[in-house]
Design an enzyme around this catalytic site. Structure first.
Site, PDB file in Angstrom:
ATOM      1  N   CYS C 148      51.389 -87.174  66.763  1.00 51.24           N
ATOM      2  CA  CYS C 148      51.354 -88.633  66.796  1.00 51.24           C
ATOM      3  C   CYS C 148      50.580 -89.077  68.033  1.00 51.24           C
ATOM      4  CB  CYS C 148      52.769 -89.188  66.803  1.00 51.24           C
ATOM      5  SG  CYS C 148      53.718 -88.655  68.210  1.00 51.24           S
ATOM      6  N   ASN C 210      49.894 -79.993  60.743  1.00 54.42           N
ATOM      7  CA  ASN C 210      50.115 -81.357  60.288  1.00 54.42           C
ATOM      8  C   ASN C 210      48.895 -81.759  59.446  1.00 54.42           C
ATOM      9  OD1 ASN C 210      51.154 -84.062  60.138  1.00 54.42           O
ATOM     10  ND2 ASN C 210      52.222 -83.642  62.044  1.00 54.42           N
ATOM     11  N   GLY C 261      50.836 -76.344  54.766  1.00 49.23           N
ATOM     12  CA  GLY C 261      49.577 -76.946  54.349  1.00 49.23           C
ATOM     13  C   GLY C 261      49.217 -76.449  52.963  1.00 49.23           C
ATOM     14  N   GLY C 262      49.539 -77.233  51.954  1.00 44.26           N
ATOM     15  CA  GLY C 262      49.124 -76.899  50.596  1.00 44.26           C
ATOM     16  C   GLY C 262      49.928 -75.829  49.895  1.00 44.26           C
ATOM     17  N   THR C 284      53.789 -81.660  50.582  1.00 43.71           N
ATOM     18  CA  THR C 284      53.336 -82.447  49.444  1.00 43.71           C
ATOM     19  C   THR C 284      53.865 -81.925  48.107  1.00 43.71           C
ATOM     20  OG1 THR C 284      51.360 -82.974  50.707  1.00 43.71           O
ATOM     21  CG2 THR C 284      51.240 -83.356  48.350  1.00 43.71           C
TER      22      THR C 284
HETATM   23  C1  LIG Z   1      53.719 -88.577  53.119  1.00 48.51           C
HETATM   24  C2  LIG Z   1      53.768 -87.633  54.264  1.00 48.51           C
HETATM   25  C3  LIG Z   1      54.514 -87.943  55.394  1.00 48.51           C
HETATM   26  C4  LIG Z   1      54.564 -87.090  56.470  1.00 48.51           C
HETATM   27  N1  LIG Z   1      55.321 -87.408  57.565  1.00 48.51           N
HETATM   28  C5  LIG Z   1      55.420 -86.543  58.600  1.00 48.51           C
HETATM   29  C6  LIG Z   1      56.250 -86.810  59.715  1.00 48.51           C
HETATM   30  O1  LIG Z   1      56.938 -87.820  59.784  1.00 48.51           O
HETATM   31  N2  LIG Z   1      56.290 -85.913  60.735  1.00 48.51           N
HETATM   32  C7  LIG Z   1      55.565 -84.758  60.706  1.00 48.51           C
HETATM   33  O2  LIG Z   1      55.643 -83.953  61.641  1.00 48.51           O
HETATM   34  N3  LIG Z   1      54.769 -84.458  59.646  1.00 48.51           N
HETATM   35  C8  LIG Z   1      54.688 -85.320  58.604  1.00 48.51           C
HETATM   36  N4  LIG Z   1      53.888 -84.998  57.519  1.00 48.51           N
HETATM   37  C9  LIG Z   1      53.128 -83.750  57.512  1.00 48.51           C
HETATM   38  C10 LIG Z   1      53.840 -82.644  56.726  1.00 48.51           C
HETATM   39  O3  LIG Z   1      55.073 -82.340  57.335  1.00 48.51           O
HETATM   40  C11 LIG Z   1      52.973 -81.368  56.647  1.00 48.51           C
HETATM   41  O4  LIG Z   1      52.728 -80.901  57.946  1.00 48.51           O
HETATM   42  C12 LIG Z   1      51.646 -81.606  55.963  1.00 48.51           C
HETATM   43  O5  LIG Z   1      51.797 -82.515  54.912  1.00 48.51           O
HETATM   44  C13 LIG Z   1      50.978 -80.346  55.434  1.00 48.51           C
HETATM   45  O6  LIG Z   1      51.717 -79.706  54.442  1.00 48.51           O
HETATM   46  P1  LIG Z   1      51.531 -79.964  52.845  1.00 48.51           P
HETATM   47  O7  LIG Z   1      50.100 -79.784  52.519  1.00 48.51           O
HETATM   48  O8  LIG Z   1      52.438 -78.963  52.196  1.00 48.51           O
HETATM   49  O9  LIG Z   1      51.989 -81.360  52.602  1.00 48.51           O
HETATM   50  C14 LIG Z   1      53.846 -85.873  56.436  1.00 48.51           C
HETATM   51  C15 LIG Z   1      53.095 -85.552  55.301  1.00 48.51           C
HETATM   52  C16 LIG Z   1      53.048 -86.398  54.213  1.00 48.51           C
HETATM   53  C17 LIG Z   1      52.236 -86.011  53.029  1.00 48.51           C
END
Ligand SMILES: Cc1cc2nc3c(=O)[nH]c(=O)nc-3n(C[C@H](O)[C@H](O)[C@H](O)COP(=O)(O)O)c2cc1C
Ligand SMILES: Cc1cc2nc3c(=O)[nH]c(=O)nc-3n(C[C@H](O)[C@H](O)[C@H](O)COP(=O)(O)OP(=O)(O)OC[C@H]3O[C@@H](n4cnc5c(N)ncnc54)[C@H](O)[C@@H]3O)c2cc1C
Ligand SMILES: Cc1cc2nc3c(=O)[nH]c(=O)nc-3n(C[C@H](O)[C@H](O)[C@H](O)COP(=O)(O)OP(=O)(O)OC[C@H]3O[C@@H](n4cnc5c(N)ncnc54)[C@H](O)[C@@H]3O)c2cc1C
Ligand SMILES: Cc1cc2nc3c(=O)[nH]c(=O)nc-3n(C[C@H](O)[C@H](O)[C@H](O)COP(=O)(O)O)c2cc1C
Ligand code: FES
Ligand code: FES
Lengths: 321, 264, 321, 264
Positions: C148, C210, C261-262, C284
């Site tokens: 952040c 992230n 991630g994915g 996701t």
């Molecule tokens: C809608 C959404 C909200 C998210 N909010 C946060 C959050 O509040 N804090 C955080 O550390 N990561 C947040 N992330 C990131 C996820 O925790 C993760 O690191 C990222 O989506 C990659 O993984 P994925 O491809 O499986 O989604 C968010 C991701 C998405 C898609």
């Protein structure tokens, strides 16, 4: 060759009716903003089997180094979700063969050539540029592939180091005195500084993005899917990343940008233009839709007609934020 | 070479994972020669995932009907997609790609050695050689009898052949490379074309190291463009005494002199 | 609730037959390496409608700040090729509501909680951590969302600044004295330095990646598709990038890594494990396949059985390069 | 709420871009109420592009047959995909999601105002209200007559209705919001439910600003999860005098008090 003939007349026809696709990037003038990306189009010869590649705004050649390079061990290609990884390793025939052979062939087809070059260190960049001096009237610009590793400096890419960027750009400009494009990598956080360094060095435009570092694993063998372990991600998957990178540059109005990364359709191209790119590069799409360049030019032209926009420059940078 | 859309006339299931697809295409039938391949988009129109085209050898050409076919094994996402296509659907493909095999300068005797799906591109070579009245022998090796239906196609060519299966469920039990080794003498003045898994090709390379048969291997490598621009599909070939160079399967191949291939 | 019952017994059953999915990341012990990612699972309540979320190795909560945050203007979501962009803007109820309400609900379901927290500056991080001190026995770890923006420092993300990373990690560790995970962003080139800083600060593990900065444009309206213009890319599209980032860390053996991630399938999870991640985050995928967490645990368990691998740790880091 | 696979019983084309799909699902028929929606995976099994599920209101429930339906407009990739599904195919969906509409505490008079595809979720409200013997009036506005086939469904409900089209090709010519304005007095003691394009809702918000009808709007917003975890689908609602807060369409809605919605 009836197909090519009809294409030509088609082009003149629409060229004449008042809808203009021409764009300028500094001293670089293009009939339309559609450019073939380096490494995905060779010098245009192969794709001339599918359409008249002379209609493209320009064709950027494979990146050439001083001597031929054999490249990385196979496998060099791996498909990923809506994308692909490559680790070609900059295999190329060397600048001399380009000059002796490929340039000539491209010229015969009327292709507008942007010559992409690279080196392992600033010295090699200088040497390749010197070789290119002889043919500088026959190309419209030189693109510096600054995403390749700087071997003399720990292997970090040149575009991660603004000082190096400036040095290489300015030495190329002074040798060649034709428009120079700096192609930057998306893998570093200081893209804006690198771009400003390129401007200081005298670059005419920026090409953004090169591929994004990625990898994949074969869970049968536990081996990386690429012989080189790491590779570069391209294709539709990276489009959102590319748009954000381009936007980070066009927002600062540093230099005109050739936007690229995941462009497969005229709609994708339009997104880049709206974000502020002055031209659009088509890379991976060429591998799948062999006539994609022609399709995108047609698509943009029809878009202008339909919306009664007489000049493509009207849409460039018109993002409403 | 052209980007084409051709109507699928049939997509016949030969066995669990094996299909033969017939496609209407005057252009391919007119311009393709044995050994060439096509590059197929394996996702619905407008869809870009899976992204890359898949290469498939041309299995047969029936000039009279303007129909060519490919024999393919369902392996992953792409082949799964095309296995679901039906007659009447359109296939988005490009071709003919790669270099064809010129049999004119050859010996009058041709030996084809195929392993698994490697038999696919050899079939058309066999047919063409047969039409040239050459003496053709097809040695084909498989794991099991899942290619059984293909024997019918082979019989149509009226050539001699031997089938070997690892489990003995069809033809002789054994490996095709052992078969070749055991029958070495009978194939003395044969020009050889082989296609199949890496291990088979390696063994054949060993077998034919010191013999002066002309041995040509049809190679596979993952492709991005299929037209020679990306340098993605390279194989390592000997160059000079100790050197090597990378050659593109799509543009310089898919046929290479087996003796020059470096498998590492 | 017969479905949940049967799940429970299924789990004990396979747990007893000698195939172990347990992993350790420093002092953090997990029954299996499957973790729900922050921001994609709330506190586990919603998904408990679909399966017993207590079977997950852990659930990472939405990132909580000191006070509630309303977040970014809509639209906040946009689909891209094999991925999605989000610009939620860290909307959350604030740490107090978490403590008073959500934690309690999650505990009732037996969910193992990793509490994700963030602040606009190191001071806010400290304050949130102090609030969490009261409940530190009820959670298994705290994850610091360092992606952040640091509002006091030009808005650059904390994880781009190794010094800040170390400072925040060490202050959290000293306040809480429970395992601390540093979640790092893929958008900076100095990931390894940030990771080393986290280690110096006393972190137990790293969460990587992230989301990747991206954007998209609506070519009908010329407006960005997200209210916030820029957003974070996640989903299958980023998997190759995530694997490369994880590999860059596991290769250096800095700290145990939670790779994410994915990840959509057990095969994806296995890729991360082979590259060296000690656990895998599912983000996701939860939005699309509501029971994906359960499916991946089952998939990994079946994989071990089929390959007769008695301990998942046997595959972690076994990439053959 | 459950993750389900249901057999598609029909996927009828109502007009160029309008379809009605009937799905067999005892679970939905038992548990869903008017106003709720389902979240549909719009890509083939195993395929993840397009990635996100798409929300669709529940159009009708026929408890007797364990069949529910959705009425949908083909807009982009996802709806194009489902429009190609055939009876016998399975639909991957989850539901019922969102809050149902409780008509018990309502006035005895119900006015439904639908614009375009916004009529879809209102239909089930109309049906349920009709079954409760309420006095129901359905005012529906469209661009043209592409929803004509839907009138047959409406007639089955045996309620009063008015159809307006912008081009006058079906029903009265005009906008549904003008119709409501012009007939304001007839709908004095009606509770109102509306669903449709943003502009229509804005106009209705204006019309009903100072009146004390209870006006409920069913809203749409792009969704990621559909279950309330991602905070992706928020709309801005008034909170206190000048404040606002973001509420989730999927979990707090999709029905909201129209007066509280901030359209900016
Ligand atoms: C809608 C959404 C909200 C998210 N909010 C946060 C959050 O509040 N804090 C955080 O550390 N990561 C947040 N992330 C990131 C996820 O925790 C993760 O690191 C990222 O989506 C990659 O993984 P994925 O491809 O499986 O989604 C968010 C991701 C998405 C898609
Ligand atoms: C010149 C040539 C001719 C071929 N002829 C035939 C044929 O006649 N019949 C047949 O069944 N197969 C043939 N193949 C192999 C065929 O291309 C692959 O089986 C197919 O690409 C697998 O795609 P998939 O999506 O099902 O598998 P996936 O494993 O999901 O594919 C993932 C990626 O790997 C590539 N890939 C996977 N396997 C191979 C392979 N063996 N060779 C090259 N790329 C591969 C795919 O093209 C794709 O890019 C040929 C390959 C080449 C190079
Ligand atoms: C609660 C709710 C109920 C709905 N009920 C119906 C219905 O009964 N019938 C019907 O035809 N449509 C309905 N919609 C709209 C429907 O969800 C969209 O038309 C559909 O998502 C479009 O998908 P696409 O892939 O065809 O379009 P694309 O434009 O390709 O979709 C791209 C992305 O945008 C999202 N999106 C696009 N349009 C909308 C929209 N209007 N609302 C929300 N997300 C959108 C998609 O879900 C997807 O994530 C409803 C929407 C919501 C939120
Ligand atoms: C196979 C392949 C080879 C490439 N070779 C080069 C190269 O030699 N020089 C270069 O500057 N970029 C090279 N690129 C990067 C592309 O020019 C382009 O920047 C990138 O692929 C993003 O665009 P795309 O998503 O449209 O492919 C290569 C890309 C691919 C896929
Ligand atoms: S696949 Fe591109 S060169 Fe062969
Ligand atoms: S769509 Fe995720 S909270 Fe509504």
């Amino acid at each position: 060759m009836t197909e090519q003939d009809s294409l030509f007349s088609y082009e003149t026809d629409t060229g004449g009716n008042g809808f203009s696709l021409s764009v300028r990037l500094g001293r670089i003038k293009l009939d339309n903003p559609v450019i073939a990306c380096s490494g995905t189009f060779a010098c245009g010869l192969e794709y001339s089997q599918f359409y008249n590649t002379a209609i493209l705004g320009a064709v950027t050649t494979k990146s050439y180094s001083l001597k031929p390079i054999e490249g990385n061990p196979p496998p060099r290609i791996c498909e990923t979700a809506s994308g692909m990884l490559n680790s070609i390793g900059l295999q190329n025939d060397g600048i001399d063969i380009f000059i002796k052979k490929h340039l000539h062939e491209a010229e015969k087809l009327g292709i507008k050539i942007i010559l992409s070059i690279f080196g392992q260190d600033p010295e090699e960049f200088r040497k390749v540029a010197s070789r290119a001096a002889d043919i500088k009237e026959r190309i419209i610009a030189v693109e510096l592939n600054l995403s390749c590793p700087n071997v003399k400096n720990g292997g970090m890419a040149f575009s991660a180091m603004p000082d190096e960027v400036e040095k290489i750009v300015s030495s190329t400009v002074s040798i060649l005195n034709i428009p120079v494009i700096a192609k930057l990598s998306p893998n570093h956080q200081n893209l804006v500084e690198a771009a400003m360094a390129a401007k200081k060095g005298g670059a005419e435009a920026l090409s953004v993005i090169n591929t994004v570092v990625g990898m994949a694993v074969d869970i049968e063998t536990f081996m990386p899917r690429l012989g080189n372990v790491l590779g570069g991600l391209s294709g539709p998957a990276v489009k959102p990343i590319a748009l954000a990178k381009v936007y980070s540059l066009t927002r600062e109005k540093i230099l005109p940008v050739i936007g690229m990364g995941g462009v497969f359709s005229w709609q994708d191209a339009l997104e880049f233009l709206v974000v502020g790119a002055s031209a659009v590069g088509i890379g991976t799409a060429n591998f799948i839709q062999y006539d994609v360049g022609e399709k995108i030019i047609e698509g943009l032209r029809n878009y202008l007609k339909e919306k009664k926009i007489y000049d493509i420059n009207e849409v460039i940078g018109r993002l409403r934020t | 070479m052209k980007l084409l859309t051709g109507e699928i006339l049939s997509n016949e299931k030969y066995s669990d994972n094996l299909y033969k697809m017939e496609i209407f295409s005057p252009y391919i039938c007119k311009n393709a020669t044995a050994g060439q391949f096509i590059n197929v988009k394996c996702s619905p129109e407008g869809v870009l995932d899976p992204l890359l085209r898949r290469p498939f050898g041309i299995f047969n050409i029936e000039k009279k009907f303007n129909v060519f076919s490919m024999l393919y094994r369902v392996k992953g996402r792409g082949t799964k997609f095309i296995s679901g296509l039906k007659s009447g659907d359109m296939l988005d493909f490009a071709g003919p790609m790669g270099n064809g095999i010129d049999l004119n300068g050859n010996e009058n005797n041709i030996l084809l050695i195929g392993g698994g799906i490697g038999i696919a591109p050899l079939y058309l070579i066999a047919k063409v050689a047969g039409e040239m009245k050459k003496n053709v022998f097809f040695a084909a090796g498989f794991k099991d009898n899942s290619y059984l239906r293909w024997e019918k196609d082979l019989i149509e060519l009226k050539i001699n052949y031997a089938v070997l299966t690892e489990d003995g469920s069809w033809g002789e039990k054994g490996l095709v490379s052992d078969y070749v080794w055991n029958n070495m003498k009978s194939f003395k003045n044969f020009d050889i074309y082989c296609c199949g898994p890496r291990d088979m090709l390696k063994t054949l390379q060993n077998i034919y190291k010191d013999r002066n048969n002309k041995v040509t291997a049809l190679l596979e490598e993952r492709m991005a463009c299929g037209v020679g621009v990306c340098a993605g599909c390279v194989v390592k070939l000997r160059k000079g005494k100790k050197g090597f160079s990378y050659k593109k399967v799509c543009k310089d191949g898919p046929a290479f002199n087996l003796g020059e291939v470096i498998f590492d």
